[in-house]
Design a protein around this motif. Structure first.
Motif, PDB file in Angstrom:
ATOM      1  N   MET A  56       0.831  -1.205   0.000  1.00 43.01           N
ATOM      2  CA  MET A  56       0.000   0.000   0.000  1.00 43.01           C
ATOM      3  C   MET A  56       0.862   1.251   0.000  1.00 43.01           C
ATOM      4  O   MET A  56       0.561   2.234  -0.694  1.00 43.01           O
ATOM      5  N   ASP A  57       1.942   1.234   0.756  1.00 40.85           N
ATOM      6  CA  ASP A  57       2.839   2.387   0.801  1.00 40.85           C
ATOM      7  C   ASP A  57       3.467   2.641  -0.566  1.00 40.85           C
ATOM      8  O   ASP A  57       3.610   3.792  -0.997  1.00 40.85           O
ATOM      9  N   ASN A  58       3.837   1.570  -1.262  1.00 40.49           N
ATOM     10  CA  ASN A  58       4.422   1.711  -2.598  1.00 40.49           C
ATOM     11  C   ASN A  58       3.454   2.328  -3.595  1.00 40.49           C
ATOM     12  O   ASN A  58       3.879   2.932  -4.587  1.00 40.49           O
ATOM     13  N   CYS A  59       2.164   2.171  -3.315  1.00 41.27           N
ATOM     14  CA  CYS A  59       1.136   2.683  -4.225  1.00 41.27           C
ATOM     15  C   CYS A  59       0.505   3.987  -3.732  1.00 41.27           C
ATOM     16  O   CYS A  59      -0.536   4.423  -4.250  1.00 41.27           O
ATOM     17  N   GLY A  60       1.112   4.608  -2.731  1.00 42.09           N
ATOM     18  CA  GLY A  60       0.625   5.894  -2.248  1.00 42.09           C
ATOM     19  C   GLY A  60      -0.566   5.809  -1.315  1.00 42.09           C
ATOM     20  O   GLY A  60      -1.319   6.785  -1.181  1.00 42.09           O
ATOM     21  N   LEU A  61      -0.755   4.672  -0.658  1.00 40.53           N
ATOM     22  CA  LEU A  61      -1.849   4.491   0.302  1.00 40.53           C
ATOM     23  C   LEU A  61      -1.288   4.351   1.709  1.00 40.53           C
ATOM     24  O   LEU A  61      -0.174   3.865   1.891  1.00 40.53           O
ATOM     25  N   GLN A  62      -2.072   4.771   2.701  1.00 34.53           N
ATOM     26  CA  GLN A  62      -1.633   4.721   4.087  1.00 34.53           C
ATOM     27  C   GLN A  62      -2.143   3.442   4.767  1.00 34.53           C
ATOM     28  O   GLN A  62      -3.205   2.919   4.407  1.00 34.53           O
ATOM     29  N   PRO A  63      -1.411   2.936   5.784  1.00 34.76           N
ATOM     30  CA  PRO A  63      -1.842   1.705   6.469  1.00 34.76           C
ATOM     31  C   PRO A  63      -3.237   1.797   7.084  1.00 34.76           C
ATOM     32  O   PRO A  63      -3.960   0.791   7.123  1.00 34.76           O
ATOM     33  N   PHE A  64      -3.635   2.993   7.551  1.00 33.73           N
ATOM     34  CA  PHE A  64      -4.962   3.104   8.170  1.00 33.73           C
ATOM     35  C   PHE A  64      -6.097   2.995   7.151  1.00 33.73           C
ATOM     36  O   PHE A  64      -7.271   2.901   7.520  1.00 33.73           O
ATOM     37  N   HIS A  65      -5.748   3.000   5.862  1.00 39.57           N
ATOM     38  CA  HIS A  65      -6.769   2.824   4.831  1.00 39.57           C
ATOM     39  C   HIS A  65      -7.275   1.379   4.758  1.00 39.57           C
ATOM     40  O   HIS A  65      -8.297   1.117   4.121  1.00 39.57           O
ATOM     41  N   LYS A  66      -6.581   0.445   5.399  1.00 39.87           N
ATOM     42  CA  LYS A  66      -6.924  -0.972   5.266  1.00 39.87           C
ATOM     43  C   LYS A  66      -8.337  -1.283   5.744  1.00 39.87           C
ATOM     44  O   LYS A  66      -8.975  -2.212   5.244  1.00 39.87           O
ATOM     45  N   ASP A  67      -8.828  -0.555   6.734  1.00 40.54           N
ATOM     46  CA  ASP A  67     -10.141  -0.854   7.309  1.00 40.54           C
ATOM     47  C   ASP A  67     -11.272  -0.075   6.649  1.00 40.54           C
ATOM     48  O   ASP A  67     -12.433  -0.199   7.058  1.00 40.54           O
ATOM     49  N   ARG A  68     -10.964   0.714   5.632  1.00 35.54           N
ATOM     50  CA  ARG A  68     -12.000   1.477   4.945  1.00 35.54           C
ATOM     51  C   ARG A  68     -12.511   0.700   3.729  1.00 35.54           C
ATOM     52  O   ARG A  68     -11.866  -0.219   3.253  1.00 35.54           O
ATOM     53  N   TYR A  69     -13.659   1.135   3.229  1.00 36.94           N
ATOM     54  CA  TYR A  69     -14.293   0.474   2.099  1.00 36.94           C
ATOM     55  C   TYR A  69     -14.150   1.328   0.839  1.00 36.94           C
ATOM     56  O   TYR A  69     -13.942   2.551   0.926  1.00 36.94           O
ATOM     57  N   PRO A  70     -14.257   0.722  -0.368  1.00 30.66           N
ATOM     58  CA  PRO A  70     -13.997   1.459  -1.617  1.00 30.66           C
ATOM     59  C   PRO A  70     -14.807   2.736  -1.784  1.00 30.66           C
ATOM     60  O   PRO A  70     -14.302   3.719  -2.346  1.00 30.66           O
ATOM     61  N   HIS A  71     -16.065   2.761  -1.297  1.00 27.96           N
ATOM     62  CA  HIS A  71     -16.881   3.958  -1.503  1.00 27.96           C
ATOM     63  C   HIS A  71     -16.368   5.161  -0.705  1.00 27.96           C
ATOM     64  O   HIS A  71     -16.821   6.288  -0.935  1.00 27.96           O
ATOM     65  N   GLU A  72     -15.433   4.945   0.208  1.00 26.76           N
ATOM     66  CA  GLU A  72     -14.903   6.039   1.017  1.00 26.76           C
ATOM     67  C   GLU A  72     -13.697   6.708   0.367  1.00 26.76           C
ATOM     68  O   GLU A  72     -13.112   7.612   0.964  1.00 26.76           O
ATOM     69  N   PHE A  73     -13.344   6.282  -0.836  1.00 25.23           N
ATOM     70  CA  PHE A  73     -12.159   6.817  -1.504  1.00 25.23           C
ATOM     71  C   PHE A  73     -12.542   7.577  -2.772  1.00 25.23           C
ATOM     72  O   PHE A  73     -13.621   7.369  -3.345  1.00 25.23           O
ATOM     73  N   SER A  74     -11.637   8.446  -3.207  1.00 31.65           N
ATOM     74  CA  SER A  74     -11.819   9.146  -4.478  1.00 31.65           C
ATOM     75  C   SER A  74     -11.469   8.216  -5.628  1.00 31.65           C
ATOM     76  O   SER A  74     -10.954   7.104  -5.432  1.00 31.65           O
TER      77      SER A  74
END
Length: 349
Positions: free
Chosen positions: A165-183
């Motif tokens: 996730m870090d390599n792709c520009g995502l943060q570790p705390f994003h793991k518990d979120r669902y797709p509709h919560e992202f841009s």
């Protein structure tokens, strides 16, 4: 077995050319495709009788070097996406041709061998929202296949997903979120992370930035280039945006009505387009200079149906240079300059 395969026995048009010698593997290329065909049956009547076939991919040939990117461009409906899905065996059986990945014919593999190969061949879909399960958190979406293929020990699983996730520009705390919560851009990063988590060698990028804003497109393209350099990835980049293809690709293939009409290095294709269809496509690229007058080539007529393509050269119904020969004789691929191929009678010696 699919209906299209059953009909091959009674339809000579669908039978593979058995006279071709076996495709000789060259280790320089990770992917070798020869005369690839994929036809879809047209059903009609109460008993769903096959009355014809849509020739979505009709004789595509190219080789892809390791660690490089090949751009595949063309109008909507020309068969770009079907080429990528057929290579990955995501569209059932092929109708004909050869697909060699690291020297192995993809369509001759056993179920167990194909399962092992799945980790090495991945795809990034066009729509990041519809390709992500709305019922799973991001960490599970990225890690599901990693767990299924047992790529890392259980004790290292969470750290591995965090790294991806870090390599792709995502943060570790994003793991518990669902797709509709992202841009949209973040969702596409999730799709990239899902593909990257399996440590692939080859990735089909099926218009991965077409649904994104221009500024976000640049971020995703730069991310793909950085990941390619870091992990030595090979891309088949499918797109209708020629400016994006020019920026990311090493080689370019131009498709029209199921077949490649021109293929070569990006520099050769953009500096010296040979096929009339390629010239027309490139004339539509906007120039960011109001003082420059564009020389737009407008093609007359409509695109023929892939279920009933014209005889001879498929492009002759819209080509301003078409002759009587183009209407009856199918052109073959010719190498006009080193590595630059074109399918057109205008360049016959």
């Amino acid at each position: 077995m699919e209906p299209i395969e059953l009909n091959q026995m009674n339809n000579p048009e669908l039978q593979t050319d058995a006279t071709l010698p076996p495709l000789e593997y060259d280790p320089e290329y990770i992917l070798m495709v020869r005369d690839l065909k994929k036809y879809f049956p047209i059903k009609d009547g109460f008993i769903s009788r096959t009355v014809g076939h849509v020739k979505a991919v009709d004789g595509v040939t190219f080789n892809l070097r390791r660690g490089t990117t090949m751009g595949l461009v063309g109008e909507s409906g020309c068969g770009k996406t079907t080429v990528g899905r057929t290579i990955l065996r995501l569209s059932g059986k092929k109708t004909g041709g050869d697909v060699l990945f690291n020297g192995e014919e993809v369509y001759n593999l056993s179920s167990s061998r194909l399962r092992a190969l799945r980790t090495k061949m991945q795809i990034i879909f066009q729509d990041p929202f519809s390709s992500l399960s709305p019922r799973l958190p991001v960490g599970e979406i990225i890690g599901e296949a990693v767990r299924e293929h047992k790529l890392v020990p259980k004790e290292s699983f969470n750290d591995y997903i965090d790294e991806v996730m870090d390599n792709c520009g995502l943060q570790p705390f994003h793991k518990d979120r669902y797709p509709h919560e992202f841009s949209g851009g973040q969702r596409q990063r999730i799709c990239i992370a899902r593909a990257l988590a399996l440590n692939p060698e080859f990735v089909v990028c099926d218009e991965p930035v077409s649904a994104l804003d221009v500024s976000i497109q640049a971020q995703i393209i730069n991310l793909l280039k950085d990941l390619q350099e870091k992990y030595k990835l090979t891309y088949l980049f499918i797109s209708h945006d020629l400016s994006v293809v020019e920026h990311i690709s090493d080689t370019v293939g131009v498709m029209y009505l199921g077949g490649l009409v021109e293929y070569g290095s990006t520099e050769d294709i953009f500096k010296n387009p040979l096929h009339p269809y390629t010239k027309a496509l490139f004339s539509a690229i906007p120039i960011p200079d109001p003082t420059v007058k564009m020389k737009r080539i407008v093609l007359e007529g409509s695109i023929p149906s892939p279920a009933n393509p014209p005889k001879g050269c498929k492009f002759h119904t819209r080509c301003p240079y078409a002759t009587e020969r183009c209407k009856t004789e199918t052109p073959v691929q010719k190498e006009i300059e080193p590595g630059h191929f074109v399918v057109c009678h205008l360049y016959d010696q």
